[in-house]
Design a protein around this motif. Structure first.
Motif, PDB file in Angstrom:
ATOM      1  N   SER A  51       1.839 -13.040 -10.106  1.00 57.34           N
ATOM      2  CA  SER A  51       3.182 -12.507  -9.891  1.00 57.34           C
ATOM      3  C   SER A  51       3.079 -11.152  -9.221  1.00 57.34           C
ATOM      4  O   SER A  51       2.005 -10.538  -9.175  1.00 57.34           O
ATOM      5  N   ALA A  52       4.212 -10.659  -8.724  1.00 54.24           N
ATOM      6  CA  ALA A  52       4.194  -9.407  -7.957  1.00 54.24           C
ATOM      7  C   ALA A  52       3.695  -8.242  -8.784  1.00 54.24           C
ATOM      8  O   ALA A  52       3.014  -7.356  -8.271  1.00 54.24           O
ATOM      9  N   ASP A  53       4.028  -8.206 -10.083  1.00 56.39           N
ATOM     10  CA  ASP A  53       3.642  -7.048 -10.890  1.00 56.39           C
ATOM     11  C   ASP A  53       2.161  -7.060 -11.251  1.00 56.39           C
ATOM     12  O   ASP A  53       1.664  -6.130 -11.869  1.00 56.39           O
ATOM     13  N   GLN A  54       1.429  -8.108 -10.869  1.00 61.10           N
ATOM     14  CA  GLN A  54      -0.009  -8.149 -11.108  1.00 61.10           C
ATOM     15  C   GLN A  54      -0.805  -7.977  -9.821  1.00 61.10           C
ATOM     16  O   GLN A  54      -2.028  -8.058  -9.832  1.00 61.10           O
ATOM     17  N   GLN A  55      -0.104  -7.754  -8.714  1.00 58.05           N
ATOM     18  CA  GLN A  55      -0.761  -7.554  -7.430  1.00 58.05           C
ATOM     19  C   GLN A  55      -0.521  -6.119  -6.959  1.00 58.05           C
ATOM     20  O   GLN A  55       0.440  -5.475  -7.361  1.00 58.05           O
ATOM     21  N   LEU A  56      -1.404  -5.643  -6.105  1.00 58.35           N
ATOM     22  CA  LEU A  56      -1.246  -4.326  -5.487  1.00 58.35           C
ATOM     23  C   LEU A  56      -1.196  -4.515  -3.987  1.00 58.35           C
ATOM     24  O   LEU A  56      -2.061  -5.191  -3.398  1.00 58.35           O
ATOM     25  N   VAL A  57      -0.181  -3.930  -3.353  1.00 62.93           N
ATOM     26  CA  VAL A  57      -0.052  -4.026  -1.904  1.00 62.93           C
ATOM     27  C   VAL A  57       0.094  -2.615  -1.345  1.00 62.93           C
ATOM     28  O   VAL A  57       0.861  -1.803  -1.877  1.00 62.93           O
ATOM     29  N   VAL A  58      -0.673  -2.306  -0.306  1.00 66.08           N
ATOM     30  CA  VAL A  58      -0.724  -0.957   0.254  1.00 66.08           C
ATOM     31  C   VAL A  58      -0.558  -1.016   1.771  1.00 66.08           C
ATOM     32  O   VAL A  58      -1.271  -1.761   2.454  1.00 66.08           O
ATOM     33  N   ALA A  59       0.388  -0.234   2.280  1.00 68.08           N
ATOM     34  CA  ALA A  59       0.541  -0.084   3.730  1.00 68.08           C
ATOM     35  C   ALA A  59      -0.449   0.977   4.207  1.00 68.08           C
ATOM     36  O   ALA A  59      -0.293   2.160   3.895  1.00 68.08           O
ATOM     37  N   ASP A  60      -1.452   0.554   4.930  1.00 66.00           N
ATOM     38  CA  ASP A  60      -2.519   1.424   5.438  1.00 66.00           C
ATOM     39  C   ASP A  60      -2.150   1.778   6.881  1.00 66.00           C
ATOM     40  O   ASP A  60      -2.652   1.191   7.841  1.00 66.00           O
ATOM     41  N   SER A  61      -1.276   2.779   7.025  1.00 61.61           N
ATOM     42  CA  SER A  61      -0.557   3.005   8.283  1.00 61.61           C
ATOM     43  C   SER A  61      -1.468   3.180   9.490  1.00 61.61           C
ATOM     44  O   SER A  61      -1.325   2.493  10.510  1.00 61.61           O
ATOM     45  N   GLN A  62      -2.390   4.121   9.414  1.00 62.25           N
ATOM     46  CA  GLN A  62      -3.184   4.453  10.594  1.00 62.25           C
ATOM     47  C   GLN A  62      -4.217   3.388  10.949  1.00 62.25           C
ATOM     48  O   GLN A  62      -4.736   3.378  12.061  1.00 62.25           O
ATOM     49  N   ASN A  63      -4.486   2.497  10.000  1.00 55.75           N
ATOM     50  CA  ASN A  63      -5.349   1.355  10.307  1.00 55.75           C
ATOM     51  C   ASN A  63      -4.533   0.138  10.728  1.00 55.75           C
ATOM     52  O   ASN A  63      -5.095  -0.958  10.906  1.00 55.75           O
ATOM     53  N   ASN A  64      -3.226   0.318  10.873  1.00 59.27           N
ATOM     54  CA  ASN A  64      -2.334  -0.745  11.361  1.00 59.27           C
ATOM     55  C   ASN A  64      -2.499  -2.043  10.565  1.00 59.27           C
ATOM     56  O   ASN A  64      -2.613  -3.140  11.125  1.00 59.27           O
ATOM     57  N   ARG A  65      -2.492  -1.883   9.233  1.00 60.20           N
ATOM     58  CA  ARG A  65      -2.712  -3.055   8.387  1.00 60.20           C
ATOM     59  C   ARG A  65      -2.071  -2.862   7.015  1.00 60.20           C
ATOM     60  O   ARG A  65      -1.684  -1.756   6.635  1.00 60.20           O
ATOM     61  N   LEU A  72      -3.068  -3.948   3.000  1.00 56.27           N
ATOM     62  CA  LEU A  72      -4.111  -4.474   2.122  1.00 56.27           C
ATOM     63  C   LEU A  72      -3.479  -5.018   0.847  1.00 56.27           C
ATOM     64  O   LEU A  72      -2.537  -4.419   0.311  1.00 56.27           O
ATOM     65  N   ILE A  73      -4.012  -6.140   0.369  1.00 57.19           N
ATOM     66  CA  ILE A  73      -3.483  -6.761  -0.849  1.00 57.19           C
ATOM     67  C   ILE A  73      -4.626  -7.051  -1.814  1.00 57.19           C
ATOM     68  O   ILE A  73      -5.633  -7.656  -1.437  1.00 57.19           O
ATOM     69  N   TRP A  74      -4.450  -6.576  -3.036  1.00 57.24           N
ATOM     70  CA  TRP A  74      -5.319  -6.939  -4.142  1.00 57.24           C
ATOM     71  C   TRP A  74      -4.564  -7.974  -4.973  1.00 57.24           C
ATOM     72  O   TRP A  74      -3.456  -7.695  -5.455  1.00 57.24           O
ATOM     73  N   LYS A  75      -5.108  -9.163  -5.139  1.00 61.36           N
ATOM     74  CA  LYS A  75      -4.393 -10.247  -5.813  1.00 61.36           C
ATOM     75  C   LYS A  75      -4.289 -10.034  -7.317  1.00 61.36           C
ATOM     76  O   LYS A  75      -3.446 -10.631  -7.980  1.00 61.36           O
ATOM     77  N   THR A  76      -5.142  -9.182  -7.857  1.00 59.92           N
ATOM     78  CA  THR A  76      -5.015  -8.718  -9.238  1.00 59.92           C
ATOM     79  C   THR A  76      -5.169  -7.208  -9.218  1.00 59.92           C
ATOM     80  O   THR A  76      -5.795  -6.659  -8.308  1.00 59.92           O
ATOM     81  N   LEU A  77      -4.599  -6.537 -10.183  1.00 62.61           N
ATOM     82  CA  LEU A  77      -4.674  -5.082 -10.196  1.00 62.61           C
ATOM     83  C   LEU A  77      -6.128  -4.633 -10.300  1.00 62.61           C
ATOM     84  O   LEU A  77      -6.875  -5.148 -11.142  1.00 62.61           O
ATOM     85  N   PRO A  78      -6.540  -3.680  -9.461  1.00 63.61           N
ATOM     86  CA  PRO A  78      -7.930  -3.206  -9.508  1.00 63.61           C
ATOM     87  C   PRO A  78      -8.299  -2.665 -10.890  1.00 63.61           C
ATOM     88  O   PRO A  78      -7.479  -2.050 -11.575  1.00 63.61           O
ATOM     89  N   THR A  79      -9.541  -2.896 -11.260  1.00 65.72           N
ATOM     90  CA  THR A  79     -10.028  -2.444 -12.564  1.00 65.72           C
ATOM     91  C   THR A  79     -11.112  -1.388 -12.438  1.00 65.72           C
ATOM     92  O   THR A  79     -11.548  -0.827 -13.436  1.00 65.72           O
ATOM     93  N   HIS A  80     -11.563  -1.101 -11.200  1.00 62.27           N
ATOM     94  CA  HIS A  80     -12.579  -0.064 -11.029  1.00 62.27           C
ATOM     95  C   HIS A  80     -12.409   0.611  -9.680  1.00 62.27           C
ATOM     96  O   HIS A  80     -11.805   0.050  -8.756  1.00 62.27           O
ATOM     97  N   SER A  81     -12.929   1.801  -9.574  1.00 59.66           N
ATOM     98  CA  SER A  81     -12.812   2.578  -8.341  1.00 59.66           C
ATOM     99  C   SER A  81     -13.526   1.872  -7.199  1.00 59.66           C
ATOM    100  O   SER A  81     -14.596   1.290  -7.377  1.00 59.66           O
ATOM    101  N   GLY A  82     -12.893   1.942  -6.019  1.00 57.48           N
ATOM    102  CA  GLY A  82     -13.517   1.376  -4.834  1.00 57.48           C
ATOM    103  C   GLY A  82     -13.486  -0.134  -4.757  1.00 57.48           C
ATOM    104  O   GLY A  82     -14.171  -0.722  -3.904  1.00 57.48           O
TER     105      GLY A  82
END
Length: 268
Positions: free
Chosen positions: A1-15, A17-27
């Motif tokens: 569901s949407a609340d378990q995904q992370l979506v980021v507009a990476d403006s200067q890279n013209n893209r 990014l989507i994480w299908k599950t919320l990240p659990t660690h750095s990087g």
């Protein structure tokens, strides 16, 4: 569901990014990229798969919606692309009549540097920054280039004048809603406006203002706590300077106070 995904507009890279599950660690690596066909490319493009400086991306009703700012359009994917499905083609575009045009205009079907958007999967609000307005679709757009239902910040479509009043905007950058009221980060006026209901007509008045005195919809100076029209040396808990983001969740209002390098939290 949407609340378990992370979506980021990476403006200067013209893209995007989507994480299908919320990240659990750095990087942690993203699962899928939109706007590019791989994680190592960053070219801008005006195509059904390309983006040019996207500034906002949301998931609503399992749709992915992106404010593709420099292409003067909003791109919509009917389903969030699956992991590994890099560079998936959008299903719908708003602001243009096809996927290869990027002109700007101020008609009901046009956009000029849209910066932010909000949707519950049915209704859609878009901060149309270059036209000094917010556009509202009362029903989820089904067609390429679908016209907006109502406009906020202008008395009607075909206008793009900036202003400082309860019914006008100056380079609005952020927009958010809780499904009943909605909020606009009116960046050029150094304020955030609250509107008590979603639009039912053009040119509606705001009901409340953050960043300026609430009884003064004509004030626009940054960090002007004493409201004398001169910028104060330091910001306060009541002032804003170029707010670019707004988000309402669980009854709390978050404002990205960009030029003061902070985020403010209000309990409206």
């Amino acid at each position: 569901s949407a609340d378990q995904q992370l979506v980021v507009a990476d403006s200067q890279n013209n893209r995007v990014l989507i994480w299908k599950t919320l990240p659990t660690h750095s990087g942690q690596a993203a699962d899928v990229v939109v706007g590019q066909n791989s994680f190592t490319s960053k070219l801008s493009a005006t195509t059904q798969t390309g983006l040019s400086y996207p500034t906002a991306a949301i998931i609503a009703g399992n749709q992915l919606m992106v404010a593709d700012r420099n292409n003067n359009r909003v791109m919509i994917w009917s389903n969030v692309p699956a992991a590994g499905n890099h560079g998936a083609a959008a299903d719908l575009v708003l602001g243009q009549t096809d996927f290869v045009s990027n002109g700007h205009d101020d008609e009901a079907y046009a956009l000029y540097n849209p910066s932010s958007l909000w949707s519950d999967g049915y209704q859609l609000l878009v901060a149309d920054t270059g036209n000094n307005r917010v556009l509202y679709w009362s029903n989820a757009p089904q067609d390429i280039g679908a016209a907006a239902t109502y406009v906020v910040g202008q008395t009607d479509f075909s206008r793009s004048t900036a202003g400082t009043a309860a019914s006008t905007l100056r380079s609005p950058f952020g927009v958010s809603s809780d499904g009943s009221s909605f909020y606009v980060a009116d960046q050029g006026n150094n304020r955030v406006l609250k509107f008590d209901s979603l639009p039912i007509s053009n040119g509606m008045n705001a009901s409340y203002v953050y960043g300026q005195d609430n009884d003064n919809f004509t004030a626009a100076t940054a960090n002007d706590e004493d409201q004398d029209g001169t910028k104060d040396d330091t910001p306060s808990a009541k002032t804003l300077n170029g707010p670019s983001g707004v988000f309402i969740a669980a009854g709390l209002l978050y404002i990205t106070d960009r030029n003061n390098h902070r985020v403010l939290l209000f309990a409206p």
